[in-house]
Design a protein around this motif. Sequence first.
Motif, PDB file in Angstrom:
ATOM      1  N   SER A 121      43.045  41.700  48.445  1.00 13.22           N
ATOM      2  CA  SER A 121      44.055  42.873  49.015  1.00 13.22           C
ATOM      3  C   SER A 121      44.247  43.680  47.905  1.00 13.22           C
ATOM      4  O   SER A 121      44.098  43.306  46.748  1.00 13.22           O
ATOM      5  CB  SER A 121      45.523  42.307  49.526  1.00 13.22           C
ATOM      6  OG  SER A 121      46.612  42.636  48.726  1.00 13.22           O
ATOM      7  N   ALA A 159      40.156  39.470  44.430  1.00 22.09           N
ATOM      8  CA  ALA A 159      41.272  39.580  45.327  1.00 22.09           C
ATOM      9  C   ALA A 159      40.951  40.142  46.682  1.00 22.09           C
ATOM     10  O   ALA A 159      39.997  41.224  46.624  1.00 22.09           O
ATOM     11  CB  ALA A 159      42.587  40.327  44.909  1.00 22.09           C
ATOM     12  N   GLN A 191      44.874  34.278  45.673  1.00 18.04           N
ATOM     13  CA  GLN A 191      43.872  35.222  45.997  1.00 18.04           C
ATOM     14  C   GLN A 191      43.070  35.716  45.118  1.00 18.04           C
ATOM     15  O   GLN A 191      41.965  36.046  45.034  1.00 18.04           O
ATOM     16  CB  GLN A 191      44.237  36.137  47.021  1.00 18.04           C
ATOM     17  CG  GLN A 191      45.031  37.347  46.483  1.00 18.04           C
ATOM     18  CD  GLN A 191      45.090  38.529  47.565  1.00 18.04           C
ATOM     19  OE1 GLN A 191      44.184  39.314  47.617  1.00 18.04           O
ATOM     20  NE2 GLN A 191      46.013  38.589  48.459  1.00 18.04           N
ATOM     21  N   THR A 192      43.744  35.893  43.899  1.00 14.84           N
ATOM     22  CA  THR A 192      43.272  36.547  42.740  1.00 14.84           C
ATOM     23  C   THR A 192      42.398  35.457  41.896  1.00 14.84           C
ATOM     24  O   THR A 192      41.271  35.588  41.346  1.00 14.84           O
ATOM     25  CB  THR A 192      44.201  37.236  41.686  1.00 14.84           C
ATOM     26  OG1 THR A 192      44.987  38.243  42.534  1.00 14.84           O
ATOM     27  CG2 THR A 192      43.551  37.983  40.485  1.00 14.84           C
ATOM     28  N   GLU A 250      45.023  40.793  39.147  1.00 16.94           N
ATOM     29  CA  GLU A 250      44.102  41.186  37.832  1.00 16.94           C
ATOM     30  C   GLU A 250      44.352  42.814  37.756  1.00 16.94           C
ATOM     31  O   GLU A 250      44.546  43.253  36.542  1.00 16.94           O
ATOM     32  CB  GLU A 250      42.411  40.770  38.097  1.00 16.94           C
ATOM     33  CG  GLU A 250      41.652  40.911  37.130  1.00 16.94           C
ATOM     34  CD  GLU A 250      41.115  42.545  36.925  1.00 16.94           C
ATOM     35  OE1 GLU A 250      41.076  42.967  35.787  1.00 16.94           O
ATOM     36  OE2 GLU A 250      41.308  43.146  37.979  1.00 16.94           O
ATOM     37  N   ASP A 293      46.710  42.210  44.305  1.00 14.44           N
ATOM     38  CA  ASP A 293      45.672  41.898  43.319  1.00 14.44           C
ATOM     39  C   ASP A 293      46.320  41.901  41.819  1.00 14.44           C
ATOM     40  O   ASP A 293      46.541  42.852  41.192  1.00 14.44           O
ATOM     41  CB  ASP A 293      44.616  43.024  43.139  1.00 14.44           C
ATOM     42  CG  ASP A 293      43.291  42.805  42.360  1.00 14.44           C
ATOM     43  OD1 ASP A 293      43.522  42.064  41.672  1.00 14.44           O
ATOM     44  OD2 ASP A 293      42.277  43.377  42.522  1.00 14.44           O
ATOM     45  N   ARG A 336      38.322  39.510  37.932  1.00 12.93           N
ATOM     46  CA  ARG A 336      38.270  40.930  38.503  1.00 12.93           C
ATOM     47  C   ARG A 336      37.530  41.258  39.866  1.00 12.93           C
ATOM     48  O   ARG A 336      36.198  40.514  40.104  1.00 12.93           O
ATOM     49  CB  ARG A 336      37.575  41.713  37.559  1.00 12.93           C
ATOM     50  CG  ARG A 336      37.668  43.282  37.675  1.00 12.93           C
ATOM     51  CD  ARG A 336      37.498  44.258  36.470  1.00 12.93           C
ATOM     52  NE  ARG A 336      37.489  45.386  36.720  1.00 12.93           N
ATOM     53  CZ  ARG A 336      37.631  46.351  35.531  1.00 12.93           C
ATOM     54  NH1 ARG A 336      37.463  46.108  34.525  1.00 12.93           N
ATOM     55  NH2 ARG A 336      37.458  47.743  36.043  1.00 12.93           N
TER      56      ARG A 336
END
Length: 373
Positions: free
Chosen positions: A227, A225, A81-82, A233, A231, A222
């Motif tokens: 969530s 994500a 996700q990131t 990052e 996250d 940055r």
Amino acid sequence: MTKSRDGEPTEALLLTPGPLTTTRATRHAMLRDWGSRDHDFIKLTARIRRRLAAIVGGRAGAKTCVPIQGSGTFAVEAALQTLIPRDGKLLILVNGAYGRRMAEICRVIGRAFEVLEWPDNQPVDGRRVAAALEADGAITDVAVVHVETTSGLLNPLADVADVVADAGRRLHIDAMSSFGAIGIDAETVPFTSLFASSNKCLEGVPGIGFVIADGTALERARGNAISLALDLEAQGRGFETNGQWRFTPPTHVLAALDAALDQFDAEGGVPGRFARYSRNCAVLCAGMRELGFTPWLEEGLQAPIIVTFRIPDGGWFRFGDFYDSLQRRGIVIYPGKLTVMDSFRIGCIGAVGEAEMRRALGVIGETVKAMGG
Ligand SMILES: *Cc1c(COP(=O)(O)O)cnc(C)c1O
């Protein structure tokens, strides 16, 4: 009494994909309580991040390690996700349950993806990956599982990495069950991220996943994500700015991992661990063949991590009884995870060596006899 490789009494030998048998030194490291903002704990976190990143080598500072609370899947979900752009598309190479899990993650987090699939007993194939990347310009990223723990199969990571790099896409590697035992050199295997956890071939206790990521890719992610807690990052930026975890860290798990990494170094790092696990695997496969069990994979595809065996014919073998009987005698194995046939799995990893594998084979032999096999 069952003992681990260091001669320490243990309830059971965990011949599974993890959690695994650990040594006394690793468990002993958990006897201290740490304040999460203590100087010593900040140093411990920094040391572990450095040590984990060093395992893949590469240019100094190019890769950064971001640990995250939770099991391995938490790290996979955090990385995807990131690092997959919101308007990106992930091509997932699937030949087992862990590839399918990445597809499930993308579905839940709402990232576009496509699956390229092979049977569970066949390695992924770089040529098909090249064709898929050529055919679909929308694909930005590719994900592959290094050792598919579903079957125990070793995928041709270097081939896939070359194909993905040649096509100008980014690669993410699920190295959960290979990291620390099968070498991945960041210098020769280009990747954007790789994920693993504390409790597999590093022989730590469960509780931390980690991602080794390209530092620039992580910085650029940055706000990507979806969530807060996953996250990667933000988690990485926290470590870089004040050395601290954003949320309560698994302090004892980190201390155990640091101790496990000392033992990893003392064993000679990846080559040392690969040699011990390879020996475990050879002893296991030979002994099981003698007892009439056939490893499912072709020999050339088998990684020295976990072995899948067919359930024998003849109706005498009931896995539940087999499992219970072994467990009563201190040997824990694992059910199969294949959809195509009934099987079970025995792991070769953890703080176990040839003597422990032979002990397990002795118990299996007696159990088979008692069951009428
Ligand atoms: C163990 C494993 C995972 C993560 O599983 P968890 O149960 O979340 O620790 C992911 N991928 C592979 C290939 C694994 O072997």
